[in-house]
Design a protein around this motif. Sequence first.
Motif, short mmCIF file in Angstrom:
data_model
loop_
_atom_site.label_atom_id
_atom_site.label_comp_id
_atom_site.label_asym_id
_atom_site.label_seq_id
_atom_site.Cartn_x
_atom_site.Cartn_y
_atom_site.Cartn_z
N THR A 69 6.75 9.29 -6.91
CA THR A 69 7.30 10.51 -6.33
C THR A 69 6.16 11.35 -5.74
O THR A 69 6.21 12.57 -5.77
CB THR A 69 8.07 11.32 -7.38
N GLY A 70 5.16 10.67 -5.22
CA GLY A 70 3.96 11.33 -4.68
C GLY A 70 4.22 12.09 -3.39
O GLY A 70 5.35 12.42 -3.05
N ILE A 71 3.13 12.34 -2.67
CA ILE A 71 3.19 13.22 -1.51
C ILE A 71 3.92 12.63 -0.31
O ILE A 71 4.29 13.35 0.61
CB ILE A 71 1.77 13.67 -1.08
N GLY A 72 4.10 11.32 -0.27
CA GLY A 72 4.83 10.70 0.83
C GLY A 72 3.97 10.53 2.07
O GLY A 72 2.82 10.95 2.12
N MET A 73 4.55 9.91 3.09
CA MET A 73 3.84 9.65 4.34
C MET A 73 4.76 9.86 5.53
O MET A 73 5.95 9.58 5.45
CB MET A 73 3.31 8.21 4.35
N THR A 74 4.18 10.32 6.62
CA THR A 74 4.93 10.48 7.87
C THR A 74 5.03 9.11 8.56
O THR A 74 4.26 8.20 8.25
CB THR A 74 4.22 11.46 8.82
N PRO A 75 5.94 8.97 9.53
CA PRO A 75 6.01 7.71 10.28
C PRO A 75 4.68 7.35 10.96
O PRO A 75 4.31 6.18 11.02
CB PRO A 75 7.11 7.96 11.31
N GLU A 76 3.97 8.35 11.44
CA GLU A 76 2.66 8.10 12.07
C GLU A 76 1.66 7.55 11.06
O GLU A 76 0.87 6.66 11.36
CB GLU A 76 2.11 9.38 12.71
N GLN A 77 1.69 8.10 9.85
CA GLN A 77 0.79 7.61 8.81
C GLN A 77 1.17 6.20 8.37
O GLN A 77 0.30 5.37 8.12
CB GLN A 77 0.80 8.56 7.61
N LEU A 78 2.46 5.93 8.30
CA LEU A 78 2.92 4.59 7.92
C LEU A 78 2.44 3.53 8.92
O LEU A 78 2.16 2.40 8.55
CB LEU A 78 4.44 4.55 7.81
N ALA A 79 2.35 3.91 10.20
CA ALA A 79 1.92 2.98 11.24
C ALA A 79 0.48 2.53 11.02
O ALA A 79 0.09 1.44 11.45
CB ALA A 79 2.07 3.62 12.62
N LYS A 80 -0.33 3.35 10.33
CA LYS A 80 -1.74 3.02 10.08
C LYS A 80 -1.97 2.52 8.66
O LYS A 80 -3.10 2.39 8.22
CB LYS A 80 -2.61 4.27 10.31
N LEU A 81 -0.91 2.22 7.95
CA LEU A 81 -0.96 1.96 6.51
C LEU A 81 -1.97 0.92 6.07
O LEU A 81 -2.68 1.11 5.10
CB LEU A 81 0.44 1.55 6.04
N PHE A 82 -2.08 -0.20 6.76
CA PHE A 82 -2.93 -1.29 6.30
C PHE A 82 -4.23 -1.43 7.09
O PHE A 82 -4.90 -2.46 6.99
CB PHE A 82 -2.15 -2.61 6.31
#
Length: 110
Positions: A69-82
């Motif tokens: 239940t942490g801070i979460g991520m925006t779609p833009e951040q998810l795109a750079k995930l790995f």
Amino acid sequence: MRSDQTKLRQTLFNLLSNACKFTEKGKILLSVRSSRCEEALTQTFAEAAQENQSLLTSAATIIFTISDTGIGMTPEQLAKLFQAFTQADASTSKKYGGTGLVLALCQKFA
């Protein structure tokens, strides 16, 4: 279990550590379940019939899931995930630190 025990342990440790790092309040859940699946053998039907064997063998797949239940991520951040050495943004880097390698390493191990 066919696995690299060291890499599996390191991957779970890295993912749980990352979840802890970004979850100040709330919960982190590691769940493990076994799923039966059918795995095709590499022999042809004719070969299997001659050897009096089934084409399919039952195998168990172990599925590890980590949620938080942490801070979460925006779609833009998810795109750079790995992407190695990449973090969500500058404020995340300042507050939480780190090199931005954990998820890239976990992906390579998997």
